[in-house]
Design a protein around this motif. Sequence first.
Motif, mmCIF file in Angstrom:
data_model
loop_
_atom_site.group_PDB
_atom_site.id
_atom_site.type_symbol
_atom_site.label_atom_id
_atom_site.label_comp_id
_atom_site.label_asym_id
_atom_site.label_seq_id
_atom_site.Cartn_x
_atom_site.Cartn_y
_atom_site.Cartn_z
ATOM 1 N N ALA A 53 23.569 -31.118 -99.310
ATOM 2 C CA ALA A 53 24.283 -32.502 -99.750
ATOM 3 C C ALA A 53 23.611 -33.123 -98.601
ATOM 4 N N GLY A 54 22.997 -32.327 -97.400
ATOM 5 C CA GLY A 54 22.688 -33.147 -96.635
ATOM 6 C C GLY A 54 22.689 -33.578 -95.323
ATOM 7 N N ALA A 55 23.987 -32.433 -95.443
ATOM 8 C CA ALA A 55 24.830 -33.261 -94.049
ATOM 9 C C ALA A 55 24.919 -31.761 -93.271
ATOM 10 N N SER A 56 25.178 -32.433 -91.806
ATOM 11 C CA SER A 56 25.887 -31.186 -90.894
ATOM 12 C C SER A 56 25.915 -30.300 -90.988
ATOM 13 N N ASP A 57 26.032 -28.957 -90.797
ATOM 14 C CA ASP A 57 26.857 -27.519 -90.569
ATOM 15 C C ASP A 57 28.489 -28.204 -90.172
ATOM 16 N N LEU A 58 28.912 -27.564 -90.512
ATOM 17 C CA LEU A 58 30.042 -27.820 -89.597
ATOM 18 C C LEU A 58 31.140 -26.543 -88.895
ATOM 19 N N MET A 59 30.984 -26.596 -87.348
ATOM 20 C CA MET A 59 31.462 -25.737 -86.131
ATOM 21 C C MET A 59 32.896 -25.661 -86.775
ATOM 22 N N ARG A 60 32.544 -24.531 -86.684
ATOM 23 C CA ARG A 60 34.321 -23.484 -86.941
ATOM 24 C C ARG A 60 34.417 -23.057 -85.185
ATOM 25 N N ARG A 131 34.801 -34.658 -101.630
ATOM 26 C CA ARG A 131 34.647 -35.384 -100.510
ATOM 27 C C ARG A 131 34.755 -34.948 -98.578
ATOM 28 N N ASN A 132 35.927 -34.065 -99.362
ATOM 29 C CA ASN A 132 36.385 -33.807 -97.502
ATOM 30 C C ASN A 132 35.426 -32.615 -97.163
ATOM 31 N N MET A 133 35.129 -31.576 -97.455
ATOM 32 C CA MET A 133 34.069 -30.692 -97.948
ATOM 33 C C MET A 133 32.497 -31.410 -97.393
ATOM 34 N N LEU A 134 31.832 -32.806 -97.750
ATOM 35 C CA LEU A 134 30.875 -33.491 -97.630
ATOM 36 C C LEU A 134 30.703 -34.550 -96.833
ATOM 37 N N ASN A 135 32.042 -34.605 -96.262
ATOM 38 C CA ASN A 135 32.283 -36.063 -95.688
ATOM 39 C C ASN A 135 31.248 -35.593 -94.204
ATOM 40 N N LYS A 136 30.210 -36.146 -93.983
ATOM 41 C CA LYS A 136 29.129 -36.840 -92.669
ATOM 42 C C LYS A 136 29.502 -37.009 -91.427
ATOM 43 N N SER A 137 30.789 -37.187 -91.089
ATOM 44 C CA SER A 137 31.180 -37.540 -89.782
ATOM 45 C C SER A 137 32.654 -36.679 -89.654
ATOM 46 N N ASN A 159 41.259 -27.076 -92.742
ATOM 47 C CA ASN A 159 41.005 -28.644 -92.161
ATOM 48 C C ASN A 159 40.329 -28.994 -91.265
ATOM 49 N N PHE A 160 39.460 -30.134 -91.752
ATOM 50 C CA PHE A 160 38.540 -30.547 -90.978
ATOM 51 C C PHE A 160 38.652 -31.542 -89.426
ATOM 52 N N GLY A 161 38.075 -32.036 -89.060
ATOM 53 C CA GLY A 161 37.798 -33.015 -88.002
ATOM 54 C C GLY A 161 37.146 -33.368 -87.677
ATOM 55 N N ALA A 162 36.833 -35.118 -87.076
ATOM 56 C CA ALA A 162 35.464 -35.475 -86.632
ATOM 57 C C ALA A 162 35.795 -35.840 -84.843
ATOM 58 N N TYR A 163 34.906 -34.843 -84.150
ATOM 59 C CA TYR A 163 35.566 -35.190 -82.820
ATOM 60 C C TYR A 163 33.828 -36.052 -82.658
ATOM 61 N N ALA A 164 34.881 -36.685 -80.961
ATOM 62 C CA ALA A 164 32.970 -37.165 -80.422
ATOM 63 C C ALA A 164 32.728 -36.510 -79.726
ATOM 64 N N GLN A 165 32.999 -35.222 -79.914
ATOM 65 C CA GLN A 165 31.996 -34.157 -78.776
ATOM 66 C C GLN A 165 32.582 -33.137 -79.349
ATOM 67 N N GLU A 166 31.420 -31.990 -78.797
ATOM 68 C CA GLU A 166 31.487 -30.404 -78.945
ATOM 69 C C GLU A 166 32.447 -29.284 -79.270
ATOM 70 N N PHE A 167 32.442 -29.236 -77.784
ATOM 71 C CA PHE A 167 33.945 -28.942 -77.357
ATOM 72 C C PHE A 167 34.343 -29.726 -76.801
ATOM 73 N N PHE A 168 36.096 -28.968 -76.984
ATOM 74 C CA PHE A 168 37.152 -29.597 -77.181
ATOM 75 C C PHE A 168 37.849 -29.722 -75.650
ATOM 76 N N ASP A 169 37.575 -29.220 -74.889
ATOM 77 C CA ASP A 169 37.547 -29.766 -73.214
ATOM 78 C C ASP A 169 36.818 -30.201 -72.035
ATOM 79 N N VAL A 170 35.503 -30.658 -73.127
ATOM 80 C CA VAL A 170 34.456 -31.736 -71.993
ATOM 81 C C VAL A 170 34.422 -32.682 -73.159
ATOM 82 N N PRO A 171 35.728 -33.568 -72.947
ATOM 83 C CA PRO A 171 35.188 -35.329 -72.811
ATOM 84 C C PRO A 171 33.439 -35.512 -72.905
#
Length: 341
Positions: A53-60, A131-137, A159-171
């Motif tokens: 669907a043209g969405a980026s892979d999710l990071m586990r 919709r959850n699986m394909l959500n690009k955000s 459980n899906f999350g839209a994060y502003a950064q890759e690593f949880f401990d590096v804002p």
Amino acid sequence: MGGMRMARRAIAAMALGALAAVAIAPAGGAGASATQTGAAVILAKTNAYRDGAGASDLMRAGLIDDVAQAWAQRLLSTRTLAHNPRYSSQMPSTGLSAAAENVAFACGYGGAKANAERIMGNWYKSDGHRRNMLNKSYTHIGIGYAYDSTSDCAYAVQNFGAYAQEFFDVPRRHQFYDEIDWLSGEGITTGYADGTFRPREDVSRGAFAAFLYRLAGTPRVSLPARSPFTDVPTSAQFYKPIVWLSQEELSTGWSDGTFRPQDEISREAMAAMLYRYYDEPPASHTSATAFDDISRESPFLREISWLASSGITTGYADGTFRPRAPVTRDATAAFLERAES
């Protein structure tokens, strides 16, 4: 990954995800390592679905896995299907702007893998789950999978999350956010399985060998049957990078024949390895002697001089370089990014 801000209202609004109940089929056998097997199926199929669907892979991320797995276990133990009412508050909160959850179960399809595949098949058919699986955000995912071999039943949670950064401990406000982002983007690090980078942890000599090896593009290495160092067995985690480091003469180890891979790498040792990696460029000794704790008798005067004159380090605010001090992971990211720039 976008400059998304924390928005709990958005999280609550997106925490919908329709329930998926799967029909019962004839019972089958159980698979080994059921949780890992089922979760692997769900991750692979979810990312393949997004790719199409043209969405980026999710990071586990392990910290989100923990939330999803605890809920999947609860569903299995109670034999009920329901959403976790607190999943979004249980996920790492730094940089999180939206979240969603999918839950489902399947029974009787012949093992952990087959039941996971059936669950995915049903999620594909559901508008809410799709919709959850394909959500690009969404950027990260946690997967829970609980399986009972006696009943051949499995319960799955995404459980899906839209994060502003890759690593949880590096804002994004972190002093070395850009450098750490570069380190990850270059494939030099993937961080830890739980989704953290752990920026203040010290870097070991073995880990720094791995960083340099990846910086070089993971070149082919002719691995000897016998290790060049007495304390680095051929089965060691960083055996290949350490052998490469030795073959490239970036490090000769210690005079007793050891490499001491678990020791923290010192700032002067890091300077020496980087200096050799970049083919020992010329440098003025005055750059290093500007540090209060570096004299002309320093064994790494030339290397530290190059580090300073190249703008890779400015030392500490008190005018010192602290050559014997360990190097943290965030500082390593900064040194490598500046060296490459």
